[in-house]
Design an enzyme around this catalytic site. Structure first.
Site, short mmCIF file in Angstrom:
data_model
loop_
_atom_site.label_atom_id
_atom_site.label_comp_id
_atom_site.label_asym_id
_atom_site.label_seq_id
_atom_site.Cartn_x
_atom_site.Cartn_y
_atom_site.Cartn_z
CG ASP A 17 -2.09 -0.97 1.06
OD1 ASP A 17 -1.89 -2.03 0.44
OD2 ASP A 17 -3.19 -0.68 1.56
NE ARG A 96 -1.31 2.97 13.76
CZ ARG A 96 -0.61 1.98 13.24
NH1 ARG A 96 0.70 1.92 13.44
NH2 ARG A 96 -1.18 1.05 12.52
CG ASP A 125 -4.35 2.96 12.90
OD1 ASP A 125 -4.45 3.13 14.13
OD2 ASP A 125 -3.97 1.88 12.41
#
Length: 416
Positions: A17, A96, A125
């Site tokens: 990705d 994160r 996220d």
């Protein structure tokens, strides 16, 4: 050729990705700097660096944030006994803001106006990354390809990404992809999507990577002693072989190893995402599970009852804020400070057994203990007068007597 748009720092994983996103951003006219965080995941970082460079990144940063992840993010969660919806130890949610903080640092160092990430438009996220970026650098601009129609309409599925990768010379996996997605860091690994989206489907036997199947784990437990200061683990000792670990990172890695060996830390849950939908996630959090149980025990041993009730409410709020991406909010900072203050007397050692997927508390000791053995003993009266309990019970029963007396009157009137 697109018009030049400036420099963007991409949170890069090395996977399909973000590799496609890197090339796509260049097509849109951006100069791309790739940033890969080493946050304890299994990764060939040098191969990822070469791959990003080959795809056209003008610079590649690989930043080791493992130690700060443990000391500045995991330890506050341990102090809080943080759990989201009673079960999730927040492994991804804690990582994160740690990753995004470094993303912003690099953007500022490079004078980049933009940051980009590969988070989907349906998940948590995207919120966690972007709230951190905006909190730490209010003028930053975020490029989120999976929320841009020109991107997600061009790549509606994995097949289109694979075709794009082949066309642009992006290396694609030779081995078949697992039919689910994974995200790993030092604290945990998560599995979701694909065949796991049907909540009735049991996790396949080959899914788990951090923990052994408890059924085939060793038949002899590991007995550990974990020492805490101010609610933070500072030393672990294995009673069997005498092995000790004291530094934060080494201690956490060692507990991951012990817990993983015994199959500790697996959960399979359906949770409520911040964006409003339910999702199914399978998590392995080995060391985090041991520390949750150990800290819970030493805290109960050393903390005043009424303080602990307040602190439990703060822990619920802390967990919600972290899950939803508000680590860098003023309210989360306030809650963390309150929790840290509550931990000043949380000092001592917990002895526990790790065995067949479970953590068993065996004992505890502390110089700050509020436990009075003589006072609580059934064999010694101590500084306590049993007759005083009669008045205590009478006072506490008054409210109950009055409530039920009035309820009886109401019932009689209704029956007339």
């Amino acid at each position: 050729m697109a018009q030049p748009k400036g420099t963007v720092v991409l949170a890069y994983s090395g996977g399909l990705d973000t590799s496609c996103i890197l090339v796509w951003l260049k097509e849109q006219g951006y100069d791309v700097i790739a940033y890969l965080a080493n946050i304890g995941q299994k990764e060939d970082f040098e191969a990822a660096r070469k791959k990003a460079s080959a795809l056209g990144a003008k610079k590649v940063y690989i930043e080791d944030v493992s130690r700060e992840f443990v000391e500045e993010f995991i330890w506050p969660a341990v102090q809080a006994n943080a759990l989201y919806e009673d079960r999730y130890l927040l492994g991804t949610a804690l990582a994160r803001p740690c990753i995004a903080r470094k993303l912003v640092e690099i953007a500022q160092r490079e004078g980049a106006q933009y940051v980009a990430h590969g988070a989907t438009g349906k998940g948590n996220d995207q919120v966690r990354f972007e709230l951190t970026c905006y909190a730490l650098c209010p003028n930053i601009k975020v490029v989120a390809p999976w929320r841009l129609p020109e991107f997600y309409q061009r790549f509606p599925g994995r097949r289109e990404l694979m075709d794009y990768a082949k066309k642009h010379g992006i290396p694609v996996p030779v081995t078949p992809q697992t039919p689910w997605s994974m995200d790993e860091n030092l604290m945990h690994i998560s599995y979701e999507a694909g065949i796991l989206e049907n909540p009735k489907n049991q996790a396949p036997p080959g899914l788990y990577t951090k923990t052994r199947d408890p059924a085939t784990s060793p038949d002899t437990p590991d007995v550990l002693e974990i020492e805490f200061e101010r609610g933070v683990p500072v030393k672990v000792t294995n009673a069997g072989d005498g092995a000790t670990r004291c530094s934060a990172l080494e201690l956490f890695i060692y507990l991951n190893h012990i817990a993983g060996k015994h199959g500790v830390g697996r959960i399979d849950i359906v949770e409520n995402r911040f964006v409003g939908m339910k999702s199914r996630g399978i998590y392995e959090t080995p060391a985090g599970t041991i520390l949750y149980h150990a800290h819970l025990d030493i805290e109960a041993f050393t903390m005043d009852r009424e303080v602990r009730k307040i602190k439990q409410g703060l822990a619920l709020k802390f967990s919600e804020l972290v899950y939803n991406g508000f680590w860098h909010s003023p309210e989360c900072e306030f809650v963390r400070q309150c929790i840290a203050r509550s931990q000043e007397a949380v000092v001592g050692t917990v002895r526990l057994s790790v065995f067949k997927g479970q953590v068993y508390i065996l004992g505890r000791e502390s110089p700050r203990s509020l436990y009075n053995e003589e006072l609580v003993s059934m064999n010694v009266q101590g500084d306590y007068e049993p007759a005083d309990a009669t008045g205590f019970i009478n006072i506490n029963s008054l409210r109950l007597k009055e409530y039920h007396r009035l309820q009886s009157k109401v019932t009689v009137k209704q029956d007339e």
